[in-house]
Design a protein around this motif. Structure first.
Motif, PDB file in Angstrom:
ATOM      1  N   ALA A  63       0.821  -1.213   0.000  1.00  0.00           N
ATOM      2  CA  ALA A  63       0.000   0.000   0.000  1.00  0.00           C
ATOM      3  C   ALA A  63       0.856   1.264   0.000  1.00  0.00           C
ATOM      4  CB  ALA A  63      -0.935  -0.005   1.206  1.00  0.00           C
ATOM      5  N   VAL A  64       1.922   1.266   0.784  1.00  0.00           N
ATOM      6  CA  VAL A  64       2.783   2.452   0.877  1.00  0.00           C
ATOM      7  C   VAL A  64       3.507   2.690  -0.451  1.00  0.00           C
ATOM      8  CG1 VAL A  64       4.873   3.364   1.975  1.00  0.00           C
ATOM      9  CG2 VAL A  64       3.024   2.441   3.372  1.00  0.00           C
ATOM     10  N   VAL A  65       3.960   1.624  -1.076  1.00  0.00           N
ATOM     11  CA  VAL A  65       4.644   1.771  -2.365  1.00  0.00           C
ATOM     12  C   VAL A  65       3.658   2.275  -3.425  1.00  0.00           C
ATOM     13  CG1 VAL A  65       5.685   0.444  -4.248  1.00  0.00           C
ATOM     14  CG2 VAL A  65       6.538   0.182  -1.925  1.00  0.00           C
ATOM     15  N   GLU A  66       2.426   1.780  -3.378  1.00  0.00           N
ATOM     16  CA  GLU A  66       1.417   2.209  -4.350  1.00  0.00           C
ATOM     17  C   GLU A  66       1.043   3.677  -4.166  1.00  0.00           C
ATOM     18  OE1 GLU A  66      -3.192   1.181  -5.336  1.00  0.00           O
ATOM     19  OE2 GLU A  66      -1.851  -0.508  -4.958  1.00  0.00           O
ATOM     20  N   GLU A  67       0.853   4.100  -2.918  1.00  0.00           N
ATOM     21  CA  GLU A  67       0.424   5.475  -2.633  1.00  0.00           C
ATOM     22  C   GLU A  67       1.593   6.449  -2.490  1.00  0.00           C
ATOM     23  OE1 GLU A  67      -2.715   6.505  -2.726  1.00  0.00           O
ATOM     24  OE2 GLU A  67      -3.322   4.450  -3.193  1.00  0.00           O
ATOM     25  N   ARG A  68       2.790   5.920  -2.297  1.00  0.00           N
ATOM     26  CA  ARG A  68       4.012   6.731  -2.126  1.00  0.00           C
ATOM     27  C   ARG A  68       3.969   7.593  -0.870  1.00  0.00           C
ATOM     28  NH1 ARG A  68       5.482   3.639  -5.826  1.00  0.00           N
ATOM     29  NH2 ARG A  68       6.728   4.281  -7.604  1.00  0.00           N
ATOM     30  N   GLU A  69       3.232   7.113   0.154  1.00  0.00           N
ATOM     31  CA  GLU A  69       3.208   7.816   1.430  1.00  0.00           C
ATOM     32  C   GLU A  69       2.822   6.838   2.531  1.00  0.00           C
ATOM     33  OE1 GLU A  69       0.304  10.928   0.927  1.00  0.00           O
ATOM     34  OE2 GLU A  69      -1.386   9.562   1.114  1.00  0.00           O
ATOM     35  N   LEU A  70       3.197   7.211   3.761  1.00  0.00           N
ATOM     36  CA  LEU A  70       2.774   6.460   4.925  1.00  0.00           C
ATOM     37  C   LEU A  70       2.230   7.460   5.919  1.00  0.00           C
ATOM     38  CD1 LEU A  70       5.265   6.724   7.275  1.00  0.00           C
ATOM     39  CD2 LEU A  70       6.384   5.399   5.512  1.00  0.00           C
ATOM     40  N   TRP A  71       1.592   6.958   6.975  1.00  0.00           N
ATOM     41  CA  TRP A  71       0.881   7.827   7.911  1.00  0.00           C
ATOM     42  C   TRP A  71       1.356   7.616   9.336  1.00  0.00           C
ATOM     43  CZ3 TRP A  71      -2.795  11.402   6.395  1.00  0.00           C
ATOM     44  CH2 TRP A  71      -3.104  11.377   5.028  1.00  0.00           C
ATOM     45  N   ILE A  72       1.452   8.730  10.060  1.00  0.00           N
ATOM     46  CA  ILE A  72       1.772   8.707  11.487  1.00  0.00           C
ATOM     47  C   ILE A  72       0.661   9.469  12.210  1.00  0.00           C
ATOM     48  CG2 ILE A  72       4.261   8.568  11.102  1.00  0.00           C
ATOM     49  CD1 ILE A  72       4.370  11.607  11.845  1.00  0.00           C
ATOM     50  N   LEU A  73       0.723   9.495  13.524  1.00  0.00           N
ATOM     51  CA  LEU A  73      -0.198  10.306  14.307  1.00  0.00           C
ATOM     52  C   LEU A  73       0.584  11.413  14.999  1.00  0.00           C
ATOM     53  CD1 LEU A  73      -2.416   7.515  15.904  1.00  0.00           C
ATOM     54  CD2 LEU A  73      -3.104   9.168  14.156  1.00  0.00           C
ATOM     55  N   VAL A  74       0.002  12.609  15.014  1.00  0.00           N
ATOM     56  CA  VAL A  74       0.627  13.749  15.680  1.00  0.00           C
ATOM     57  C   VAL A  74      -0.387  14.385  16.635  1.00  0.00           C
ATOM     58  CG1 VAL A  74       2.259  14.258  13.817  1.00  0.00           C
ATOM     59  CG2 VAL A  74       0.008  15.358  13.812  1.00  0.00           C
ATOM     60  N   ASN A  75       0.135  15.065  17.646  1.00  0.00           N
ATOM     61  CA  ASN A  75      -0.746  15.780  18.578  1.00  0.00           C
ATOM     62  C   ASN A  75      -0.924  17.221  18.104  1.00  0.00           C
ATOM     63  OD1 ASN A  75       1.537  17.210  19.388  1.00  0.00           O
ATOM     64  ND2 ASN A  75       1.764  16.131  21.321  1.00  0.00           N
ATOM     65  N   GLY A  76      -1.581  18.029  18.908  1.00  0.00           N
ATOM     66  CA  GLY A  76      -1.858  19.416  18.549  1.00  0.00           C
ATOM     67  C   GLY A  76      -0.607  20.257  18.349  1.00  0.00           C
ATOM     68  N   ASP A  77       0.506  19.837  18.935  1.00  0.00           N
ATOM     69  CA  ASP A  77       1.777  20.558  18.783  1.00  0.00           C
ATOM     70  C   ASP A  77       2.610  19.996  17.634  1.00  0.00           C
ATOM     71  OD1 ASP A  77       1.206  22.206  20.975  1.00  0.00           O
ATOM     72  OD2 ASP A  77       2.026  20.727  22.372  1.00  0.00           O
ATOM     73  N   ASN A  78       1.991  19.130  16.824  1.00  0.00           N
ATOM     74  CA  ASN A  78       2.646  18.487  15.690  1.00  0.00           C
ATOM     75  C   ASN A  78       3.795  17.568  16.118  1.00  0.00           C
ATOM     76  OD1 ASN A  78       2.304  18.094  12.929  1.00  0.00           O
ATOM     77  ND2 ASN A  78       3.977  19.481  12.421  1.00  0.00           N
ATOM     78  N   GLN A  79       3.721  17.056  17.353  1.00  0.00           N
ATOM     79  CA  GLN A  79       4.703  16.083  17.823  1.00  0.00           C
ATOM     80  C   GLN A  79       4.172  14.693  17.507  1.00  0.00           C
ATOM     81  OE1 GLN A  79       4.541  17.401  21.912  1.00  0.00           O
ATOM     82  NE2 GLN A  79       6.590  18.281  21.751  1.00  0.00           N
ATOM     83  N   PHE A  80       5.050  13.839  16.961  1.00  0.00           N
ATOM     84  CA  PHE A  80       4.582  12.517  16.558  1.00  0.00           C
ATOM     85  C   PHE A  80       4.436  11.575  17.744  1.00  0.00           C
ATOM     86  CE2 PHE A  80       9.221  12.229  16.058  1.00  0.00           C
ATOM     87  CZ  PHE A  80       9.513  11.018  16.687  1.00  0.00           C
ATOM     88  N   LEU A  81       3.487  10.633  17.577  1.00  0.00           N
ATOM     89  CA  LEU A  81       3.244   9.624  18.595  1.00  0.00           C
ATOM     90  C   LEU A  81       4.416   8.651  18.640  1.00  0.00           C
ATOM     91  CD1 LEU A  81       1.352   8.089  20.587  1.00  0.00           C
ATOM     92  CD2 LEU A  81       0.447   6.881  18.588  1.00  0.00           C
ATOM     93  N   LYS A  82       4.946   8.459  19.829  1.00  0.00           N
ATOM     94  CA  LYS A  82       5.995   7.470  20.058  1.00  0.00           C
ATOM     95  C   LYS A  82       5.493   6.555  21.158  1.00  0.00           C
ATOM     96  CE  LYS A  82       9.616   8.321  22.725  1.00  0.00           C
ATOM     97  NZ  LYS A  82      10.871   8.831  23.261  1.00  0.00           N
ATOM     98  N   ILE A  83       5.657   5.259  20.966  1.00  0.00           N
ATOM     99  CA  ILE A  83       5.213   4.293  21.957  1.00  0.00           C
ATOM    100  C   ILE A  83       6.428   3.555  22.495  1.00  0.00           C
ATOM    101  CG2 ILE A  83       3.847   2.197  22.318  1.00  0.00           C
ATOM    102  CD1 ILE A  83       1.956   3.220  20.114  1.00  0.00           C
ATOM    103  N   VAL A  84       6.479   3.357  23.802  1.00  0.00           N
ATOM    104  CA  VAL A  84       7.564   2.593  24.414  1.00  0.00           C
ATOM    105  C   VAL A  84       6.971   1.285  24.917  1.00  0.00           C
ATOM    106  CG1 VAL A  84       9.315   2.540  26.206  1.00  0.00           C
ATOM    107  CG2 VAL A  84       8.807   4.686  25.045  1.00  0.00           C
ATOM    108  N   SER A  85       7.535   0.192  24.452  1.00  0.00           N
ATOM    109  CA  SER A  85       7.055  -1.141  24.816  1.00  0.00           C
ATOM    110  C   SER A  85       7.259  -1.387  26.303  1.00  0.00           C
ATOM    111  CB  SER A  85       7.812  -2.197  23.999  1.00  0.00           C
ATOM    112  OG  SER A  85       7.595  -3.472  24.525  1.00  0.00           O
ATOM    113  N   GLU A  86       6.212  -1.882  26.957  1.00  0.00           N
ATOM    114  CA  GLU A  86       6.316  -2.186  28.389  1.00  0.00           C
ATOM    115  C   GLU A  86       7.237  -3.379  28.636  1.00  0.00           C
ATOM    116  OE1 GLU A  86       2.478  -2.662  30.193  1.00  0.00           O
ATOM    117  OE2 GLU A  86       1.766  -0.753  29.404  1.00  0.00           O
TER     118      GLU A  86
END
Length: 135
Positions: free
Chosen positions: A31-54
């Protein structure tokens, strides 16, 4: 203008999210190769979501193959919003930045707890392999 969500009859979103981690990874690459883009999530300050594994404390950037999947993961709270990253930007800016920061990439979180986590350089290589038709 067609409402994308309304056009998704029988909710293919749900069936794709129910795939296992490896199936979602393969779907993501195509899908990413076909659309030539991928998606992330950002908050109101345009900071990207980072998850730390428990389990092991590994930090990763979750990424999705389409806006609808990222929006579904974010839920209705409105705290996070999907943001597109072009493939060239991901290769030139994000991969070196993530590597420098010691972050991995969590590819396409879905309905199960199984998640394909990979190094940014490995994801870049896999995407380049699909782009060249050798994957």
């Amino acid at each position: 203008m067609i409402n994308k969500r309304a056009a998704m009859s029988d909710n293919p979103l749900a069936s794709i999210l129910e795939m296992d981690g490896e199936e979602r990874y393969d779907y993501f690459l195509d899908a990413v190769v076909e659309e030539r883009e991928l998606w992330i999530l950002v908050n109101g300050d345009n900071q990207f979501l980072k998850i730390v594994s428990e389990e092991d404390g590994v930090g990763y950037l979750p990424v999705w193959p389409a806006e609808d999947f990222a929006a579904d993961y974010a839920g209705p709270s409105g705290d996070l919003s999907p943001k597109a990253i072009s493939l060239p930007d991901f290769f030139k800016k994000w991969v070196p930045g993530l590597s420098r920061d010691g972050l991995e990439v969590g590819v396409f979180p879905g309905a199960d707890s199984e998640l394909w986590i990979t190094l940014p350089e490995e994801l870049k290589q896999d995407l380049q392999d699909v782009l060249s038709g050798s994957f």
